[in-house]
Design a protein around this motif. Structure first.
Motif, PDB file in Angstrom:
ATOM      1  N   GLN A  96       0.815  -1.207   0.000  1.00 10.02           N
ATOM      2  CA  GLN A  96       0.000   0.000   0.000  1.00 10.02           C
ATOM      3  C   GLN A  96       0.853   1.263   0.000  1.00 10.02           C
ATOM      4  O   GLN A  96       0.495   2.257  -0.631  1.00 10.02           O
ATOM      5  N   GLU A  97       1.985   1.243   0.714  1.00 11.24           N
ATOM      6  CA  GLU A  97       2.796   2.449   0.859  1.00 11.24           C
ATOM      7  C   GLU A  97       3.793   2.638  -0.275  1.00 11.24           C
ATOM      8  O   GLU A  97       4.155   3.762  -0.606  1.00 11.24           O
ATOM      9  N   ALA A  98       4.285   1.549  -0.857  1.00  7.56           N
ATOM     10  CA  ALA A  98       5.323   1.644  -1.880  1.00  7.56           C
ATOM     11  C   ALA A  98       4.767   1.547  -3.289  1.00  7.56           C
ATOM     12  O   ALA A  98       5.520   1.463  -4.255  1.00  7.56           O
ATOM     13  N   ARG A  99       3.447   1.548  -3.420  1.00 10.52           N
ATOM     14  CA  ARG A  99       2.792   1.588  -4.729  1.00 10.52           C
ATOM     15  C   ARG A  99       3.260   0.472  -5.660  1.00 10.52           C
ATOM     16  O   ARG A  99       3.656   0.708  -6.800  1.00 10.52           O
ATOM     17  N   GLY A 100       3.257  -0.738  -5.131  1.00  7.00           N
ATOM     18  CA  GLY A 100       3.517  -1.896  -5.970  1.00  7.00           C
ATOM     19  C   GLY A 100       4.938  -2.398  -5.944  1.00  7.00           C
ATOM     20  O   GLY A 100       5.193  -3.527  -6.361  1.00  7.00           O
ATOM     21  N   GLU A 101       5.896  -1.624  -5.497  1.00  7.27           N
ATOM     22  CA  GLU A 101       7.290  -2.065  -5.450  1.00  7.27           C
ATOM     23  C   GLU A 101       7.483  -3.003  -4.258  1.00  7.27           C
ATOM     24  O   GLU A 101       7.053  -2.711  -3.150  1.00  7.27           O
ATOM     25  N   THR A 102       8.144  -4.140  -4.487  1.00  6.79           N
ATOM     26  CA  THR A 102       8.397  -5.060  -3.381  1.00  6.79           C
ATOM     27  C   THR A 102       9.514  -4.529  -2.488  1.00  6.79           C
ATOM     28  O   THR A 102      10.278  -3.635  -2.883  1.00  6.79           O
ATOM     29  N   ILE A 103       9.619  -5.094  -1.291  1.00  8.09           N
ATOM     30  CA  ILE A 103      10.667  -4.659  -0.362  1.00  8.09           C
ATOM     31  C   ILE A 103      12.042  -4.930  -0.957  1.00  8.09           C
ATOM     32  O   ILE A 103      12.923  -4.059  -0.946  1.00  8.09           O
ATOM     33  N   ALA A 104      12.236  -6.131  -1.465  1.00  7.41           N
ATOM     34  CA  ALA A 104      13.547  -6.479  -2.027  1.00  7.41           C
ATOM     35  C   ALA A 104      13.896  -5.570  -3.194  1.00  7.41           C
ATOM     36  O   ALA A 104      15.050  -5.139  -3.345  1.00  7.41           O
TER      37      ALA A 104
END
Length: 341
Positions: free
Chosen positions: A257-265
């Motif tokens: 929700q916060e990174a707009r689709g980008e995964t953590i890795a």
């Protein structure tokens, strides 16, 4: 850019203090302002309007702000005012609380109550610098009775959610020139969420906050944690979840929700590649070994760096550094070439 700027040097010397006092009275809760330096006043102030939230970073020669009971009766916008003090010292007398505030302190004022804010006597020759935040009291999801416990009190902006709020406010001021008006409402929401979470933490009542506010603040804590720990090769989703005492599934849900689709890795890899690219382009680091730069940003194997860097920029780290170096030499040569008549 969001907002407007006031600089006292743009006004004639004899009118500077009155002009600034008028500006303050138009944009904030009315108060009586005085200064021992009124005849030669100096102030810089930026006014950022973020929806219902107003941010005003300011630096000024020592002054006193007094809001009397009569002023409250005549005009009360029913706001909370939060101040982050960055330099100088202030004494605050408000709601039965008298306290002294210095660098990195935060305090809260209620415009429905009288207050007296002035420079500390032993620092009255310096410049006061801080960031003020004002917003309607009804927007704060913390009980007014609980907030009352904190009015005028010296609170820390050096740790926990207080530090997160302080860092965001200073970054907001630093980047204000490049911010667009369309970003204002969202930024105002972020400020309100951080203020709410900070006050709830101070009052130990975080459970009273709406779930979406808690989640957004946790997302910002995680983003800050990632930025501060890029050097750690063990910066992984499980490690991040453990550091914040949340489950791995909750971490991924926040991130979606916060990174707009980008995964953590993917974000960790992108931030590391950006940091490496910056170091490779730095002339002062042109003799620093590539494996040293890689290790600095949490990448112990150069082969991993090469693969990720090429995927991101289409060149190996060595090729990119050479390209930047050649480009710099060509620019220098062109600048030194004589003009053709």
């Amino acid at each position: 850019m969001i907002g407007t700027v006031f600089r006292s040097e743009d006004v004639s010397v004899e009118d500077r203090f009155d002009h600034w006092r008028e500006l303050i009275s138009r944009t904030h809760a009315p108060s009586d302002m005085t200064s021992d330096y009124a005849a030669d006043f100096w102030a810089h102030q930026r006014l950022l309007e973020l929806g219902p939230v107003t941010i005003w970073p300011a630096s000024f020669r020592p002054a006193r702000f007094r809001r009397s009971a009569r002023m409250v009766r005549q005009s009360d916008p029913e706001l909370y005012h939060v101040t982050l003090l960055l330099d100088g010292g202030l004494g605050v007398d408000h709601a039965g609380q008298i306290d002294m505030h210095s660098q990195s302190d935060l305090y809260v004022v209620d415009t429905s109550r009288p207050y007296d804010v002035r420079s500390q006597d032993d620092q009255n020759r310096g410049i006061i610098t801080g960031v003020g935040v004002e917003f309607p009291k009804v927007l704060l999801p913390v009980s007014p009775d609980r907030v009352q416990e904190l009015l005028g009190m010296r609170l820390s902006g050096r740790e926990g959610t207080g530090a997160l709020l302080a860092n965001f406010l200073t970054a907001l001021n630093r980047e204000s020139q490049s911010l667009q008006p369309s970003e204002a409402p969202r930024l105002g929401t972020v400020v309100l969420d951080l203020v709410s979470a900070w006050l709830a933490q101070v009052l130990d009542s975080e459970a009273s906050l709406p779930p979406e506010t808690r989640q957004q603040v946790m997302g910002r804590k995680i983003q800050t944690f990632i930025q501060q720990n890029l050097h750690d090769p063990d910066l992984t989703p499980p490690a991040i979840a453990a550091a914040h005492h949340i489950s791995l599934s909750y971490l991924h849900r926040i991130f979606r929700q916060e990174a707009r689709g980008e995964t953590i890795a993917a974000q960790i890899r992108r931030l590391r590649m950006e940091a490496v690219r910056c170091d490779l382009a730095d002339p002062a680091q042109r003799t620093t070994a590539i494996h040293t730069i890689a290790a600095r940003w949490g990448i112990p194997r150069v082969s991993d760096l090469t693969r990720s860097f090429r995927a991101a920029y289409g060149l190996s780290p060595k090729e990119y550094r050479l390209q930047v170096l050649v480009g710099a030499r060509n620019e220098a040569a062109e600048g030194a070439a004589p003009a053709i008549p």
